[in-house]
Design an enzyme around this catalytic site. Sequence first.
Site, PDB file in Angstrom:
ATOM      1  CB  ALA B  13      13.774   0.054 -11.380  1.00 30.44           C
ATOM      2  CG  PHE B 116      -8.404  -8.996  -3.084  1.00 33.02           C
ATOM      3  CD1 PHE B 116      -7.585  -9.704  -2.235  1.00 33.02           C
ATOM      4  CD2 PHE B 116      -8.128  -7.654  -3.305  1.00 33.02           C
ATOM      5  CE1 PHE B 116      -6.507  -9.092  -1.622  1.00 33.02           C
ATOM      6  CE2 PHE B 116      -7.054  -7.042  -2.700  1.00 33.02           C
ATOM      7  CZ  PHE B 116      -6.238  -7.761  -1.852  1.00 33.02           C
ATOM      8  CD  GLN B 243      -8.501   1.947  -5.648  1.00 31.05           C
ATOM      9  OE1 GLN B 243      -7.442   1.344  -5.642  1.00 31.05           O
ATOM     10  NE2 GLN B 243      -9.605   1.459  -6.175  1.00 31.05           N
ATOM     11  CG  HIS B 245      -6.888   0.762   0.204  1.00 32.36           C
ATOM     12  ND1 HIS B 245      -7.375   0.241   1.372  1.00 32.36           N
ATOM     13  CD2 HIS B 245      -6.573  -0.296  -0.582  1.00 32.36           C
ATOM     14  CE1 HIS B 245      -7.329  -1.082   1.293  1.00 32.36           C
ATOM     15  NE2 HIS B 245      -6.850  -1.431   0.124  1.00 32.36           N
ATOM     16  CG  LEU B 255      -2.517  -1.085   1.632  1.00 27.24           C
ATOM     17  CD1 LEU B 255      -3.804  -0.383   1.265  1.00 27.24           C
ATOM     18  CD2 LEU B 255      -1.818  -1.599   0.388  1.00 27.24           C
ATOM     19  CD  GLU B 258      -9.997  -4.754  -1.668  1.00 28.68           C
ATOM     20  OE1 GLU B 258      -9.527  -3.634  -1.898  1.00 28.68           O
ATOM     21  OE2 GLU B 258     -10.530  -5.458  -2.521  1.00 28.68           O
ATOM     22  NE  ARG B 289      -8.404  -1.848  -3.061  1.00 30.30           N
ATOM     23  CZ  ARG B 289      -7.187  -2.103  -3.510  1.00 30.30           C
ATOM     24  NH1 ARG B 289      -6.601  -1.264  -4.334  1.00 30.30           N
ATOM     25  NH2 ARG B 289      -6.558  -3.203  -3.142  1.00 30.30           N
ATOM     26  CG  HIS B 358      -4.195   2.491  -2.577  1.00 31.70           C
ATOM     27  ND1 HIS B 358      -3.060   2.119  -1.910  1.00 31.70           N
ATOM     28  CD2 HIS B 358      -4.590   1.401  -3.268  1.00 31.70           C
ATOM     29  CE1 HIS B 358      -2.788   0.846  -2.184  1.00 31.70           C
ATOM     30  NE2 HIS B 358      -3.686   0.404  -3.027  1.00 31.70           N
ATOM     31  CD  GLU B 389      -0.172   4.321  -8.894  1.00 31.00           C
ATOM     32  OE1 GLU B 389       0.664   3.587  -8.350  1.00 31.00           O
ATOM     33  OE2 GLU B 389      -0.848   5.163  -8.270  1.00 31.00           O
ATOM     34  NE  ARG B 400      -5.173  -0.258  -8.548  1.00 34.65           N
ATOM     35  CZ  ARG B 400      -4.942  -1.006  -7.461  1.00 34.65           C
ATOM     36  NH1 ARG B 400      -5.228  -2.291  -7.458  1.00 34.65           N
ATOM     37  NH2 ARG B 400      -4.448  -0.454  -6.367  1.00 34.65           N
ATOM     38  CB  SER B 405      -2.421  -2.255  -9.102  1.00 32.62           C
ATOM     39  OG  SER B 405      -2.140  -2.979  -7.939  1.00 32.62           O
ATOM     40  CG  LEU B 406       0.682  -6.314  -7.535  1.00 33.32           C
ATOM     41  CD1 LEU B 406       0.931  -7.460  -6.558  1.00 33.32           C
ATOM     42  CD2 LEU B 406       1.923  -5.443  -7.619  1.00 33.32           C
TER      43      LEU B 406
END
Lengths: 235, 585, 116
Positions: B13, B116, B243, B245, B255, B258, B289, B358, B389, B400, B405-406
């Site tokens: 979820a 970014f 990845q 980070h 985290l 960035e 990254r 990450h 993911e 990535r 990702s979002l």
Amino acid sequence: MKVTLRIQRYNPERDSEPYYQEFIVEAGDEKERILDLLLQVKWKFDGTLTFRRSCAHGICGSDGMRINGKNRLACSSLLRDVNFKKPIVIEPLPSIPIIKDLVVDMSDFYKKYEAVKPYLVNNSPPPEHERYQSNEDAEKLFESAKCILCGCCTTSCPSSWSDENYIGPAALLKAYRFVFDTRDEAADERLDVVDTPDGAWRCHTIFNCVEACPKEINITWHISKLKKRLAEREM
Amino acid sequence: MIKHQYDVVIVGAGGAGLRAALEIPEGFSCAVLSKVFPTRSHTGAAQGGIGASLGNEEEDSWEWHMFDTVKGSDYLGDQDAIEIMAKDAVRAIIELEHMGMPFSRTPEGKIAQRKFGGHTRPEDPNDPDSKRIAVKRSCYSADRTGHVMLHTLYENCIKQKVHFFSEFFVTDLVMSGKSCAGVVAMDIATNEIHVFHAKAVMLATGGYGRVFRITSNAHVGTGDGFSFVYNNGLPLQDMEFVQFHPTGLWKLGILISEAARGEGGILLNNKGERFMERYAPTVKDLAPRDMVSRAIITEIREGRGFKGSDGTSYVQLDVSHLPKEVLNDKLPEITGFARTYLGVEPTKEPIPVQPTAHYAMGGIPTTVDAEVTRDKKGTKVTGLYAAGEAACVSVHGSNRLGTNSLLDLIVFGRRGGKAIAKFIKDAEFPPLPEDAADRTIARIDTLMNSKGKEKVGALRTELQEKMMEKVGVFRNEKDLTEMTAEIKSLRERYKEVSIDDKGKIFNTDLMEALELGNLIDTAEPIIHGALVRQESRGAHSREDFPNRDDKKWLKHTLIYKTDGKPKIDLKPVSITRFQPKERKY
Amino acid sequence: MYNHTGSRGSGAPGWVLQRITGVLLFVVVLTHFFVMHANPASGHTYAAVLARMHDPFWKMFDLTFITVGLWHGLNGTWGVFRDYKMKPAVSLTIYGAIILSGIAFWVLGVNTILSF
């Protein structure tokens, strides 16, 4: 350095009532997270110790518990934030049913959250672009939108302790989040929900919620804004 | 055992699962299973923003976004999928805004955007070949973008009355011949086994960060979905690409977005040098990254890092020169983390950071409509979908970009939801095998009755430390071969795991033991993929093969579990608009 | 379990009145103390007080004082009681006692003021 954790235990399959058990754990320095000490107990001494945890840095809201008498997140409380010279007392969040050890039944808390219609309602056809909103108006929502639903506020509130039907600070904060959103059209329905003796009016500005909130949200201020809005609507 | 029947079962979820759930039309039943309450999902930890070429702050186009993503992926991303994502991004962001997500705003009231890593535009918009400079493409809500996105999606699920099974731990898929017929799950509160019979199952189970010692991922990020697929004879794709980070909080791996560098933060070595100038002269600290992580490790290896009290080394992230308003309004969470966890005051002193595991670029191979595929030809597995993911579409290729990702969650979560909605209209329930839950029941019985000497915590720590050491930012054949043997022995020792908690109520001891199994299942294809891929590309950096080898390795790896060594297959990469070039910034 | 009971009377009027009466009391109490205790010029003898009690302005002042003071104080008292979990019978008894004492004190006060 050795630190003693005094943890409230309760396993409904075995115990008739909660009791306390002490564990001596090894902490690197004062910046150790309480959560890591609990994990140390679970992984090294007693795998039956039960608590919720996930992100471990205060954004998921899983590990709300009572540490030395204060509602906190175990992952954003460090040793130096509590008195660790004496045994650190760790208990489940107060006033709601215990499932096992530090795990509590949050279903009532979630039901109250859902009662305030915690979603944007806007029935006019959306424009092709975003609905414009000034940065000032957006920022009015940011503090309330920080809420992680950990339950620390509602379970620290004396009004909640005395009245289980009181909707509680977390749900009121969520009501604020949408009532004051310039894009929302259902403020009235939401205000109806909180305009009851068990709604906003049960808040007597005790400020326990503000003290408990791990995200440092001034919840009472937000509830006061709601009350003002209710009063304006009534007059 | 309790049986349920739902047209659709979504596992997980977080962003992808919730977004997919919103697409299931009325009249069909849909259950969302999650091992934590939905808003505790790890999507909430995302900070910096969502990439979309809205052009609210400066000129931008989806083609530039696509190019950056392709280049960022070191040309391993499938360009047909990336095109879909970059084009759909604008619509997806607007949709989130209409759903009620609170964004930071520009003075005109539009969604605010910021720079970014790896997101660029041509300096001269009319000349696509001109020098690329950083562009403001990340749509954000302070540094809590993932948190408000997750909450907004959950809120919309409440509005649509989506049916949730919270704190249900899925343990296996139910396969019926070549189709998926549902899932098996354990109700954490009672230890009871539930079998969910479904026409369509979506795996939106997130990543596997907890395979590594230093990770930004939540404790729940144990690669469950990868394990279900792998154990059912289906392949995993590009698992070697992990990845790291570059800016995890020293020691803890938490985290530091960035966005800190997007707003002007810089990285410093122990000589006070802004070392990224040497590695990426054009975009400097805003390089992708993988590059920044390698640069940090290189600085440390060459003696220009800081020695930490825990024996590990770090570099510094300096944001102290930024205006106070920027730190307070745009980066409140991460400055808070530095204060809370390290006692560092970011307005005055630099923050110690080191690379942290990450994100999983690889995962369950899917089509652009989130349909899981079983081979290099792309044959679909009827009734099984994956997004987020857990899935590998592949839009991220070998590395990535931040903010993608979002975007991946909401674009492919929705597409998967739509594909499921179409599929269930005509589909019948596949027959439910009698023995659906047998494997789960046996696993649980073994763990509950085991008197073995191995302990979950110790075994997991060993796995995590070795993975960090041997399958980290830099890899080589020797380490990977050793790790292959290591994972075999860990798998053997896992059979000897016993647990303390034999109870039936909220048994997290049992759950952690099951999760450890999933971690081991997930580590295997990561190691094996890394060993097989004899080149350096994106996040996969082989010291013994330092160059990219397009001739041999411009291919996706598919990895299948066997009784012995995993089987590898290669799958072609979709290249439509941009031919591979050397990747320089 | 939480059970939403719907809108059964807003707390808004009470909340607003408590604040308005609070502000009024601030003025009234200060005036009262100044006139009765602090300022010798306003006269503290029996005759001076008696004269004031006959003055319609001071009659109105005292009527306001007793009404506002009783309402504010008793509403506040009830608020404190409501923070405790009570059986309906106890709650009703306390509520009744507060209402009755309010009426009784108000009648007594008004009667006294108007008898001059």
